[in-house]
Each structure stands twice: as structure tokens, then as C-alpha cells.
Scaffold this motif. Structure first.
Motif, PDB file in Angstrom:
ATOM      1  N   SER A  88       0.848  -1.196   0.000  1.00 11.76           N
ATOM      2  CA  SER A  88       0.000   0.000   0.000  1.00 11.76           C
ATOM      3  C   SER A  88       0.880   1.240   0.000  1.00 11.76           C
ATOM      4  O   SER A  88       2.091   1.161   0.271  1.00 11.76           O
ATOM      5  N   ILE A  93       5.318   4.558   2.876  1.00 18.24           N
ATOM      6  CA  ILE A  93       5.720   5.634   3.797  1.00 18.24           C
ATOM      7  C   ILE A  93       6.375   5.054   5.052  1.00 18.24           C
ATOM      8  O   ILE A  93       7.432   5.508   5.493  1.00 18.24           O
ATOM      9  N   GLU A 157       5.612  16.288   1.119  1.00 21.32           N
ATOM     10  CA  GLU A 157       4.563  15.845   0.197  1.00 21.32           C
ATOM     11  C   GLU A 157       4.202  17.069  -0.619  1.00 21.32           C
ATOM     12  O   GLU A 157       3.857  18.106  -0.057  1.00 21.32           O
ATOM     13  N   SER A 161      -1.507  16.828   1.053  1.00 26.76           N
ATOM     14  CA  SER A 161      -2.830  16.206   1.113  1.00 26.76           C
ATOM     15  C   SER A 161      -3.836  17.218   1.642  1.00 26.76           C
ATOM     16  O   SER A 161      -3.563  17.923   2.607  1.00 26.76           O
ATOM     17  N   ASP A 186       6.531  12.182  -0.927  1.00 25.17           N
ATOM     18  CA  ASP A 186       5.320  11.512  -1.426  1.00 25.17           C
ATOM     19  C   ASP A 186       4.934  12.208  -2.728  1.00 25.17           C
ATOM     20  O   ASP A 186       4.568  13.376  -2.737  1.00 25.17           O
ATOM     21  N   SER A 188       2.604  11.130  -5.013  1.00 26.19           N
ATOM     22  CA  SER A 188       1.399  10.498  -5.561  1.00 26.19           C
ATOM     23  C   SER A 188       0.592  11.431  -6.467  1.00 26.19           C
ATOM     24  O   SER A 188       0.020  10.990  -7.455  1.00 26.19           O
ATOM     25  N   ALA A 208       1.468   6.262  -3.519  1.00 24.80           N
ATOM     26  CA  ALA A 208       0.263   5.473  -3.360  1.00 24.80           C
ATOM     27  C   ALA A 208      -0.073   4.999  -4.783  1.00 24.80           C
ATOM     28  O   ALA A 208      -0.757   5.693  -5.531  1.00 24.80           O
ATOM     29  N   THR A 210      -1.946   2.820  -5.507  1.00 18.27           N
ATOM     30  CA  THR A 210      -3.406   2.678  -5.413  1.00 18.27           C
ATOM     31  C   THR A 210      -4.139   3.743  -6.239  1.00 18.27           C
ATOM     32  O   THR A 210      -5.228   3.480  -6.762  1.00 18.27           O
ATOM     33  N   MET A 220      -4.991  -2.051  -4.037  1.00 17.86           N
ATOM     34  CA  MET A 220      -4.138  -1.290  -3.126  1.00 17.86           C
ATOM     35  C   MET A 220      -2.683  -1.658  -3.416  1.00 17.86           C
ATOM     36  O   MET A 220      -2.343  -2.846  -3.509  1.00 17.86           O
ATOM     37  N   ALA A 221      -1.825  -0.652  -3.549  1.00 21.58           N
ATOM     38  CA  ALA A 221      -0.399  -0.913  -3.766  1.00 21.58           C
ATOM     39  C   ALA A 221       0.398   0.358  -3.515  1.00 21.58           C
ATOM     40  O   ALA A 221      -0.156   1.463  -3.523  1.00 21.58           O
ATOM     41  N   TRP A 340      -8.569   8.037  -4.421  1.00 24.01           N
ATOM     42  CA  TRP A 340      -8.754   8.825  -5.634  1.00 24.01           C
ATOM     43  C   TRP A 340      -7.907   8.173  -6.719  1.00 24.01           C
ATOM     44  O   TRP A 340      -7.245   7.171  -6.467  1.00 24.01           O
TER      45      TRP A 340
HETATM   46  C1  PLP Z   1      -3.867   7.465  -0.471  1.00 19.56           C
HETATM   47  C2  PLP Z   1      -2.585   8.129  -0.206  1.00 19.56           C
HETATM   48  C3  PLP Z   1      -1.555   7.453   0.445  1.00 19.56           C
HETATM   49  C4  PLP Z   1      -1.725   6.046   0.993  1.00 19.56           C
HETATM   50  O1  PLP Z   1      -1.945   5.117  -0.015  1.00 19.56           O
HETATM   51  P1  PLP Z   1      -2.723   3.738   0.319  1.00 19.56           P
HETATM   52  O2  PLP Z   1      -2.439   2.882  -0.849  1.00 19.56           O
HETATM   53  O3  PLP Z   1      -4.166   4.128   0.480  1.00 19.56           O
HETATM   54  O4  PLP Z   1      -2.138   3.207   1.575  1.00 19.56           O
HETATM   55  C5  PLP Z   1      -0.355   8.100   0.623  1.00 19.56           C
HETATM   56  N1  PLP Z   1      -0.162   9.355   0.185  1.00 19.56           N
HETATM   57  C6  PLP Z   1      -1.130  10.045  -0.447  1.00 19.56           C
HETATM   58  C7  PLP Z   1      -0.840  11.420  -0.916  1.00 19.56           C
HETATM   59  C8  PLP Z   1      -2.380   9.461  -0.664  1.00 19.56           C
HETATM   60  O5  PLP Z   1      -3.330  10.161  -1.271  1.00 19.56           O
END
Ligand code: PLP
Length: 395
Positions: A88, A93, A157, A161, A186, A188, A208, A210, A220-221, A340
Motif C-alpha cells: 500500500s 511511507i 509531500e 494532502s 510523497d 502520488s 500510493a 493505489t 491497493m499498492a 482517488w
Molecule cells: C492514499 C494516499 C496514500 C496512501 O496510499 P494507500 O495505498 O491508500 O495506503 C499516501 N499518500 C497520499 C498522498 C495518498 O493520497
């Protein structure tokens, strides 16, 4: 473990890399895609093979051709030394942080960080004797003053978020390195298509997977990509902890990655269109999208990013909880839920207040986070337009 790399593409462009890296048709009877490998035991032919441990795969938990098919693509995209697929984004993290610290060390985390990552730091690292401190996402060169002799990791990040502050990774990396710490980012939101933190000086990039890599809300990954210097620590911690992502899940991440560039372009265009449109709406007091010129960090975004993601926030004029319910309860296309990155649009009322310790979120009004999916833009605007009317009627 050997360092087999699967790179078929001359990597002349991101699109070619996404479509050709991480595939080995010759190893799969000519089939285009690496299939799902399931397995724990991998057989050795001789005692010499067992003892030398030189086989490409030794035991299921360390990975298989399907997980490697993902790692090769993400590794090339991030320009990393090595990349590992994990179960995940949160696992990415936690492994990254654990790889940098031991009892007695100190970590600094942006106040805008993904909340479950904060909870891990507060609820686990603290318990293991690691001090955890948070910093203003806009701290920039001020990070230098916060560094202590035992600070070993800085977690950033960009954008943050929920609140979308953009962080200047090169500035944070310099301050972290000068103080003897690694910078974890991060990435993502933008994906490596639009932001490459390692090139800006970061040591570890987490995703993420995911979200945008998968793109279909069905797996989930997470991934961790590192420099050569950071890799041994990350590899060791992941191995010791036994984290493993299955071949079934990896297959779907690999499938998602093949179309990442066209999906990101489509999400970006739609999200920008809707964000700009929201700025003109009466009930909207602010739109939090780094690619809009009105965003306070637009200049940093422009300097460091080559594109923008699907996700942004907007603030509506102060109103009751009933008005928020009127907004979200009758949306026709936007779903309400966590996560998302899928093809479908999402809208979530959020309260960053409780997740902040350095910069309290004090803005008046109600904050919403939207992920703009791949529906028709006019349909999405009509859905939001009706919701804005309901909101204003109840206020
Ligand atoms: C969703 C998310 C995560 C965690 O990812 P999961 O796969 O849900 O554990 C980490 N960082 C950000 C910015 C996210 O939006």
C-alpha cells in the motif's frame, strides 16, 4: 538477490517507456503481458544453485516476474536506482521512514502530510524512541533551523494532502542533506510524469500506487524508489518486515501504468477546466489547485512540475452542516469516498483542522476535495452546479 533489470525501451520518450518497459515477451511464450505469477516456493536444480543463491528468484516473498514488471517501469519513470512494490501507499511511507531511523533519532514531517503517515509517526515511531516534529509546508530554507544533530529523515509531500501547499523539493533536500538527513517525498499527486523529486535532490520517493498508477480503484499498492545510497537501508527494512505485494495486484498495477500518460493528460485537462470554472462560481471563496495562477504556490509549481493532477480542493462560503449534506448527498456523478485516482469522479468534504499541529487550518467556510475522473466535463459541471445551488439554498 541479483539486480536483473527489465528495460526493453530505448526510453526515448515517457510514452515509449510506459508501453515497453517491464515486459519480457520472450520469457512468456511471446505473450505481450507478464502474467500473474503466484508462488511461494521457487525450485533449485542443484545444491550448487541453492548455495550460490544466484538465481533470479529465490523465494516468493522477495518478488516475482509480475511484481518486477511494475518495479521496472516506476524505476525508469522516477530515474531511481531501485524501486520496490509494496502492499500500500502507507506501507511505502512506513518502510521509508523506518529505513532512515533508529531509537534516539528525530524526524521532521510536513504539517500537510497524508494523515495516516502522521499517525504512524506519532503512534509507532514515538513509541520506539524516535522524536517526531512537524514543520510548516512553506518553511523552505527555514528547515535548516529546525534540523537537530539526530534528525535523520524529512518527509515532504508536494502538493500537500487536502490543502495543496507546494513544496520546493530542491530547497528541502539541501537543508536535509546539510543536516545529515534524507529527504523522503510523497509524489502520488503529480506522478513521475509531472514531477521527479529524485532529480531535484530527494533520496526516497514514495507513491500510493493505489491512486494514479492503478487508475481503476480496484487495487491497493505502493512503491518506493530510491537513490543508490538509500537503497540498502530500504531493501533491508522491507525484507526484514516481510512486506510483499501479490502478483495478482501487481498485474493490475502494471496494466494501469501502460495508459498512465494518456490518463494523466485527460485528468489534468478536465481538472483544470473544472477548477477554473469553480473560481467563477458565487458560493466558491477559494480553489486550491497549484496550476491555477491564483494559487499562492503557483510559482514553485511552475518551476518544479511539468503538469498537474486530478485532485484539488475548493472552499465554499461558510454554511451549516445541512448545507454540506445538501451538496454531497444528491450528487449524481461524483461519488463520496476515500482514495482517488480512478476513472470515476469523487467529492469529499474534508476538515484538515484536526490533522494539523503547526499551521492550524483557520479558513472560514467548508473545504471539499475533488478527484476529477474521465466523465464528460459538462456533465461534471452540471452535477457541481446543481450541488452549489442546493448548498446556497440551505445556507
Ligand atoms: C492514499 C494516499 C496514500 C496512501 O496510499 P494507500 O495505498 O491508500 O495506503 C499516501 N499518500 C497520499 C498522498 C495518498 O493520497
Amino acid at each position: 538477490m541479483n539486480d536483473h533489470k527489465i528495460s526493453n525501451s530505448p526510453a526515448s520518450s515517457i510514452e515509449t517507456l510506459l508501453t515497453h518497459d517491464g515486459r519480457e515477451p520472450d520469457e512468456q511464450f511471446g505473450f505481450v503481458n507478464t502474467p500473474v505469477y503466484r508462488g511461494s516456493t521457487i525450485l533449485f536444480k542443484t545444491l550448487a544453485d541453492l548455495e550460490s543463491a544466484q538465481q533470479r528468484f529465490l523465494y516468493g516473498r522477495a518478488g516475482n516476474p509480475t511484481t518486477e514488471s511494475v518495479e521496472a517501469v516506476v524505476n525508469a519513470l522516477e530515474g531511481a536506482h531501485r524501486t520496490k512494490l509494496v502492499p500500500s501507499g502507507l506501507a511505502a511511507i512506513t518502510i521509508a521512514l523506518l529505513a532512515c531511523v533508529k531509537t534516539g533519532d528525530d524526524v521532521l514531517i510536513t504539517d500537510s502530510a497524508y494523515e495516516p503517515g502522521r499517525k504512524f509517526a506519532d503512534g509507532y515511531l514515538e513509541r520506539m524512541g524516535v522524536s517526531v516534529r512537524y514543520f510548516d509546508p512553506h518553511i523552505g530554507t527555514g528547515l535548516t533551523e529546525l534540523m537537530r544533530p539526530n534528525t535523520r529523515a524529512v518527509l515532504a509531500e508536494s502538493p500537500g494532502s487536502l490543502t495543496f501547499e507546494v513544496q520546493d523539493i530542491a530547497v528541502l533536500a539541501e537543508a536535509a542533506h546539510a543536516g545529515g538527513a534524507r529527504l523522503i517525498v510523497d509524489n502520488s499527486w503529480a506522478t513521475p510524469l509531472y514531477h521527479r523529486p529524485l532529480a531535484l535532490g530527494a533520496d526516497i520517493v514514495v507513491h500510493a500506487a493505489t491512486k494514479m498508477f492503478v487508475g481503476h480503484s480496484d487495487v491497493m499498492a505502493g512503491t518506493i524508489s530510491t537513490t543508490e545510497e538509500a537503497w540498502p537501508d530500504v531493501d533491508r527494512i522491507r525484507t526484514l518486515l516481510g512486506f510483499f505485494a501479490s502478483g495478482d495486484d501487481a498485474f493490475l498495477v502494471a496494466r494501469g501504468l501502460r495508459t498512465l500518460s494518456i490518463r494523466m493528460a485527460a485528468h489534468q485537462e478536465r481538472a483544470l477546466d473544472i477548477a477554473a470554472w469553480l473560481e467563477t462560481q458565487d458560493a466558491v471563496t477559494q480553489v486550491l489547485h497549484p496550476a491555477l495562477p491564483s494559487h499562492p504556490d503557483h510559482a514553485i509549481w511552475k518551476k518544479n512540475f511539468t503538469g498537474s493532477g486530478s485532485l484539488f480542493g475548493f472552499v465554499l462560503k461558510p454554511a451549516s452542516r445541512d448545507a454540506v449534506a445538501a451538496f454531497v448527498d444528491h450528487l449524481q456523478l461524483f461519488g463520496m469516498g476515500y482514495s482517488w485516482g480512478g476513472y470515476e469522479s469523487l467529492c469529499l468534504p474534508v476538515k484538515p483542522g484536526k490533522a494539523r499541529t503547526v499551521n492550524p487550518w483557520t479558513r472560514d467556510g467548508n473545504l471539499f476535495r475533488v478527484h476529477i475522473g474521465l466523465e464528460g466535463v459538462d456533465d461534471l459541471k452540471a452535477d457541481l452546479s446543481a450541488a452549489l445551488e442546493r448548498y446556497s439554498a440551505v445556507r
